[in-house]
Scaffold this active site. Sequence first.
Site, PDB file in Angstrom:
ATOM      1  N   GLY A   1      13.475  -1.641   5.853  1.00 14.72           N
ATOM      2  CA  GLY A   1      13.940  -1.934   4.506  1.00 14.72           C
ATOM      3  C   GLY A   1      14.082  -3.401   4.165  1.00 14.72           C
TER       4      GLY A   1
ATOM      5  N   ASN B   1      11.991  -5.147   2.345  1.00 17.81           N
ATOM      6  CA  ASN B   1      11.686  -5.270   0.911  1.00 17.81           C
ATOM      7  C   ASN B   1      12.843  -4.745   0.065  1.00 17.81           C
ATOM      8  OD1 ASN B   1       9.088  -6.531   0.333  1.00 17.81           O
ATOM      9  ND2 ASN B   1       8.194  -4.884   1.537  1.00 17.81           N
TER      10      ASN B   1
ATOM     11  N   ARG C   1       4.055  21.047   3.437  1.00 13.92           N
ATOM     12  CA  ARG C   1       4.154  19.848   2.598  1.00 13.92           C
ATOM     13  C   ARG C   1       4.516  20.191   1.149  1.00 13.92           C
ATOM     14  NH1 ARG C   1       3.806  14.157   3.181  1.00 13.92           N
ATOM     15  NH2 ARG C   1       3.998  14.708   5.352  1.00 13.92           N
TER      16      ARG C   1
ATOM     17  N   HIS D   1       1.782  -3.695  -1.458  1.00 13.62           N
ATOM     18  CA  HIS D   1       0.777  -3.568  -0.401  1.00 13.62           C
ATOM     19  C   HIS D   1       0.519  -4.958   0.185  1.00 13.62           C
ATOM     20  CE1 HIS D   1      -2.516  -1.819   1.850  1.00 13.62           C
ATOM     21  NE2 HIS D   1      -3.226  -2.890   1.534  1.00 13.62           N
TER      22      HIS D   1
ATOM     23  N   GLU E   1      -3.467   8.374  -8.679  1.00  8.77           N
ATOM     24  CA  GLU E   1      -3.862   9.419  -7.728  1.00  8.77           C
ATOM     25  C   GLU E   1      -4.649   8.901  -6.528  1.00  8.77           C
ATOM     26  OE1 GLU E   1      -2.756  11.570 -11.434  1.00  8.77           O
ATOM     27  OE2 GLU E   1      -3.818   9.707 -10.982  1.00  8.77           O
TER      28      GLU E   1
ATOM     29  N   ASP F   1      -3.912   2.970  -3.261  1.00  9.48           N
ATOM     30  CA  ASP F   1      -3.939   1.533  -3.620  1.00  9.48           C
ATOM     31  C   ASP F   1      -4.927   1.235  -4.742  1.00  9.48           C
ATOM     32  OD1 ASP F   1      -2.126   1.110  -1.486  1.00  9.48           O
ATOM     33  OD2 ASP F   1      -3.759   0.823  -0.069  1.00  9.48           O
TER      34      ASP F   1
ATOM     35  N   ALA G   1       5.180 -13.771   0.246  1.00 11.32           N
ATOM     36  CA  ALA G   1       4.622 -13.004  -0.873  1.00 11.32           C
ATOM     37  C   ALA G   1       5.445 -11.762  -1.231  1.00 11.32           C
ATOM     38  CB  ALA G   1       3.178 -12.615  -0.568  1.00 11.32           C
ATOM     39  N   GLU G   2       5.563 -10.819  -0.293  1.00 10.46           N
ATOM     40  CA  GLU G   2       6.188  -9.533  -0.628  1.00 10.46           C
ATOM     41  C   GLU G   2       7.598  -9.685  -1.197  1.00 10.46           C
ATOM     42  OE1 GLU G   2       5.799  -6.289   2.246  1.00 10.46           O
ATOM     43  OE2 GLU G   2       4.297  -7.473   3.297  1.00 10.46           O
TER      44      GLU G   2
END
Length: 208
Positions: A12, A14, A66, A110, A148, A151, A180-181
Amino acid sequence: MLKLAVCVSGGGTNLQAIIDAIENGTITNAKIEVVISNNKNAYALERAKQHGIEAVCISPKEFDNREAFNEVFLEKLNSFNVDLVVLAGFLVVIPEMMIKQYRNRIINIHPSLIPSFCGTGYYGLKVHEGALERGVKVTGATVHFVDEGTDTGPIILQKPVMIEQGDTPEVLQRRVMEQAEWKILPEAIDLIANGKVEVADGKVLMKE
């Protein structure tokens, strides 16, 4: 006030960058309503609790299939009435029904400059291994809306990071996070929270 759900599978970092940015005023007009993880041992859940944020674990392992997991996951998310879902290192495929319901309201970070080193199989260290194997000189991070594909959604922000000689995937991963992130994810949330982001013809337009 933009209400956020942050979905995380691991440590965690980010998430912490978002919490810090809200607390120091870098992100305005937004609050984290809930942190959701698929991993009961994710340190992200602990980070949430330390800041008085509701922390929820929903693991696919607890369900027979799922479809059942997806249904409960979406039901739980909906119960918080959030405006924006932030995927901050969430290693679960987002179900199509959720993408439809939250069209242009789910964002992902990403660790590369999309369309390089992205798509199926490119996650975590694999992204940085790919960049080093190819010998690129510049990498970075991308914040994009989720559609959908993997990335493939509209790109909101990107930030380049230089690759240095002798980099290992781990060293590069850390630099991309720091440079960056942790900067562009809070920035993207702030832009969305203040009505500055619009999607038209599959592209993001910034409003003054």
